[in-house]
Design a protein around this motif. Structure first.
Motif, mmCIF file in Angstrom:
data_model
loop_
_atom_site.group_PDB
_atom_site.id
_atom_site.type_symbol
_atom_site.label_atom_id
_atom_site.label_comp_id
_atom_site.label_asym_id
_atom_site.label_seq_id
_atom_site.Cartn_x
_atom_site.Cartn_y
_atom_site.Cartn_z
ATOM 1 N N ARG A 102 -0.155 12.290 1.047
ATOM 2 C CA ARG A 102 -0.566 13.253 0.023
ATOM 3 C C ARG A 102 -0.980 12.560 -1.281
ATOM 4 N NH1 ARG A 102 4.117 14.474 2.090
ATOM 5 N NH2 ARG A 102 5.155 13.799 0.184
ATOM 6 N N CYS A 103 -0.920 11.217 -1.293
ATOM 7 C CA CYS A 103 -1.260 10.460 -2.508
ATOM 8 C C CYS A 103 -2.783 10.378 -2.666
ATOM 9 C CB CYS A 103 -0.671 9.051 -2.402
ATOM 10 S SG CYS A 103 -0.999 8.011 -3.838
ATOM 11 N N ILE A 104 -3.238 10.389 -3.911
ATOM 12 C CA ILE A 104 -4.677 10.285 -4.188
ATOM 13 C C ILE A 104 -5.268 9.012 -3.574
ATOM 14 C CG2 ILE A 104 -4.210 9.292 -6.505
ATOM 15 C CD1 ILE A 104 -7.197 11.584 -5.636
ATOM 16 N N THR A 105 -4.460 7.953 -3.421
ATOM 17 C CA THR A 105 -4.980 6.723 -2.807
ATOM 18 C C THR A 105 -5.357 6.932 -1.345
ATOM 19 O OG1 THR A 105 -2.727 6.030 -2.286
ATOM 20 C CG2 THR A 105 -3.689 5.132 -4.302
ATOM 21 N N SER A 106 -4.846 8.013 -0.738
ATOM 22 C CA SER A 106 -5.165 8.243 0.678
ATOM 23 C C SER A 106 -6.592 8.734 0.862
ATOM 24 C CB SER A 106 -4.181 9.241 1.294
ATOM 25 O OG SER A 106 -4.408 10.538 0.761
ATOM 26 N N ARG A 153 7.876 2.055 -7.403
ATOM 27 C CA ARG A 153 7.276 3.342 -7.079
ATOM 28 C C ARG A 153 5.779 3.314 -7.357
ATOM 29 N NH1 ARG A 153 10.768 7.408 -5.970
ATOM 30 N NH2 ARG A 153 12.958 6.972 -6.448
ATOM 31 N N CYS A 154 5.044 4.033 -6.525
ATOM 32 C CA CYS A 154 3.597 4.177 -6.695
ATOM 33 C C CYS A 154 3.325 4.818 -8.059
ATOM 34 C CB CYS A 154 3.053 5.053 -5.558
ATOM 35 S SG CYS A 154 1.320 5.495 -5.749
ATOM 36 N N ILE A 155 2.380 4.260 -8.831
ATOM 37 C CA ILE A 155 2.123 4.812 -10.171
ATOM 38 C C ILE A 155 1.446 6.179 -10.089
ATOM 39 C CG2 ILE A 155 1.970 2.576 -11.336
ATOM 40 C CD1 ILE A 155 -1.132 3.067 -11.396
ATOM 41 N N TYR A 156 0.878 6.509 -8.930
ATOM 42 C CA TYR A 156 0.188 7.793 -8.824
ATOM 43 C C TYR A 156 1.129 8.898 -8.350
ATOM 44 C CZ TYR A 156 -3.596 4.399 -8.762
ATOM 45 O OH TYR A 156 -4.425 3.348 -9.063
ATOM 46 N N CYS A 157 1.882 8.638 -7.289
ATOM 47 C CA CYS A 157 2.642 9.725 -6.658
ATOM 48 C C CYS A 157 4.149 9.513 -6.712
ATOM 49 C CB CYS A 157 2.189 9.913 -5.207
ATOM 50 S SG CYS A 157 2.709 8.562 -4.136
ATOM 51 N N ASP A 158 4.608 8.385 -7.286
ATOM 52 C CA ASP A 158 6.041 8.094 -7.430
ATOM 53 C C ASP A 158 6.769 7.819 -6.112
ATOM 54 O OD1 ASP A 158 6.308 8.327 -10.306
ATOM 55 O OD2 ASP A 158 6.020 10.477 -10.045
ATOM 56 N N ARG A 216 0.843 -1.192 0.000
ATOM 57 C CA ARG A 216 0.000 0.000 0.000
ATOM 58 C C ARG A 216 0.881 1.247 0.000
ATOM 59 N NH1 ARG A 216 -5.137 -0.816 0.771
ATOM 60 N NH2 ARG A 216 -5.560 1.287 1.517
ATOM 61 N N CYS A 217 0.417 2.284 -0.695
ATOM 62 C CA CYS A 217 1.148 3.546 -0.696
ATOM 63 C C CYS A 217 0.913 4.234 0.643
ATOM 64 C CB CYS A 217 0.688 4.446 -1.833
ATOM 65 S SG CYS A 217 1.657 5.968 -1.907
ATOM 66 N N ARG A 218 2.006 4.662 1.283
ATOM 67 C CA ARG A 218 1.870 5.277 2.604
ATOM 68 C C ARG A 218 1.990 6.796 2.556
ATOM 69 N NH1 ARG A 218 4.642 0.632 4.235
ATOM 70 N NH2 ARG A 218 3.231 -0.796 5.325
HETATM 71 ZN ZN LIG Z 1 1.083 6.932 -3.926
#
Ligand SMILES: [Zn+2]
Lengths: 305, 137
Positions: free
Chosen positions: B105-109, B129-134, B100-102
């Motif tokens: 500030r990521c859109i997944t949050s 790296r997260c595809i949304y926020c790197d 999970r992206c931690r």
């Molecule tokens: Zn992310």
């Protein structure tokens, strides 16, 4: 396949060069572009206000003869009722031909781009990417200097949190012979990942220095950013340092005649108003360039020659 | 007892010691009705210690997940008591809902329905790296 612009590195240097060529042609022959986007609609989906960027996109579309729909902050629209970015993008796709999205969360424009069939432009996603700002910077450097190759680029101020600086560095480091002078207080040095993953990896020449005055004579470009009070742990450090990174006519005195000062704007006090009249101050011309490069980008993504 | 040998099934070998349980749960082996053995801290020539999982039934394994947890893992396919295939899972290009992206500030949050997707950006260092926020995994 449709094309989006989420990250500046989505564009090859060839594509950037061709956008710059289009923008320069628009500047020279604005009338021949006045009806290029007739009957086309740009949706500006701004989940947080950013008047400057939104106006730049909107005037770009109007000058191409197109129309603009959208919202300028999320509180008064359906998105405030909790609609997902993906659903909003799918809905807007039914009404518009291209989207420019600003969002406080990182990656939101990317989510929109993979969930709709029309081009999506990232108009800023939190502290992450802002590729049209970088395109604006590149067009300005190209117009002022004639080329990118061999330039010494000084980046000054908050290099730690300044996303515009990070993407300018990654975009500029693709050109031959570019070197960087990174001017910041110790607390706001360029992050390690920019050094290791961009500069060191590509073998780009750079130095990190503390003094703007010492660096000045060697620079071809000076990219200024703001040193914000809230980035410091204590007030004393901020007060001690803030004046060292304010550009004044005195500090500019030792700069090359052909050097140019850029700033992503808005400025607060990091460039003294007395500098504005100096021909080396390019930051208001930079704002103007922002509209032209967005016009070129809209044409490219819509596939209009 | 299947700890010694299995007739038909899979042996997941060379799991880094201590990772066996994590893998067992990630692969959903707790939901299987066949015999499953998790062997912890088995001696290993190469790594000193290793974990091993033996499953007395052939099933589709998520090789991307295995490759991500440890690229040195091997999967042996056993048929009639014979090893018929040895699979080396590679570092997967993409991981969906494994980590999970931690980044707050990521859109997944804020969008719970979004899948958490990571892409392999540097195979040498195994960086995802997260595809949304790197953000780095
Ligand atoms: Zn992310």
């Amino acid at each position: 396949m449709k094309k989006d612009l989420i990250d500046i590195l989505d564009l090859s240097t060839d594509e950037i060069n061709s956008l710059i060529a289009t923008a320069e042609d628009i500047i020279a022959n604005p009338d021949s572009y006045a009806t290029k986007c007739e009957r086309k609609k740009l949706a500006t989906l701004f989940y947080e206000p950013s008047t400057r960027t939104r106006l730049s996109f909107e005037s770009a579309m109007y000058e191409l003869g197109g129309h603009v729909i959208g919202f300028s902050d999320a509180t008064n629209s359906s998105v405030s009722k909790g609609e997902s970015v993906a659903d909003t993008a799918r809905t807007v796709e039914c009404f518009a031909d291209i989207i420019a999205m600003r969002h406080p969360k990182e990656g939101a424009p990317y989510v929109a781009s993979i969930n709709c069939g029309i081009p999506v432009i990232n108009a800023g996603d939190g502290g992450h990417n802002h590729p049209t700002q970088t395109l604006t910077d590149l067009l300005t450097i190209h117009r002022e200097m004639g080329a990118f190759e061999g330039l010494t680029v000084g980046c000054c101020g908050d290099l730690k949190f300044g996303r515009t600086v990070h993407s300018l560095i990654s975009a500029m480091s693709r050109y031959e012979g570019v070197r960087f002078v990174l001017i910041s207080p110790e607390e706001l040095r360029i992050p390690e990942h920019v050094r290791t993953e961009i500069l060191d990896k590509k073998g780009i020449e750079y130095v990190e220095v503390r003094s703007l005055e010492d660096a000045m004579p060697q620079l071809d470009i000076l990219y200024m950013t703001r040193v914000q009070r809230e980035r410091f742990f204590n007030e004393a450090d901020y007060i001690r340092l803030k004046d060292s990174y304010i550009l004044t006519p005195e500090k500019l005195a030792s700069a090359k005649e052909k050097m140019r000062v850029l700033h992503p704007l808005p400025r607060v006090n990091e460039i003294s108003v007395a500098v504005d009249a100096d021909p080396r101050a390019a930051y208001f011309r930079q704002v103007h360039n922002g509209k032209y490069i967005r016009m070129a980008l809209i044409l490219k993504l819509l596939g209009i020659e | 007892m299947i700890i010694g040998t299995i007739v038909n099934g899979l042996v997941i070998d060379h799991i880094p010691a201590g990772k066996g349980m994590e893998l067992y749960l990630h692969l959903g082996l707790d939901k299987l009705s066949c015999e499953v053995a998790l062997i912890r801290n088995a001696p290993s020539d190469k790594f000193g210690k290793k974990d091993i999982i033996k499953i007395a039934e052939k099933m589709d394994l998520d090789l991307d997940l295995l490759g991500f947890i440890a690229p040195q893992i091997t999967v042996n396919v056993i048929e009639n008591g014979e090893k018929v295939e040895k699979i080396h899972p590679a570092l997967p290009e993409k991981l969906t809902n494994v980590i999970r992206c931690r980044n707050p500030r990521c859109i997944t949050s804020i969008e719970q329905e979004l899948p958490h997707v990571f892409r392999l950006t540097d195979a040498e260092s195994g960086t995802y790296r997260c595809i949304y926020c790197d953000t780095k995994a």
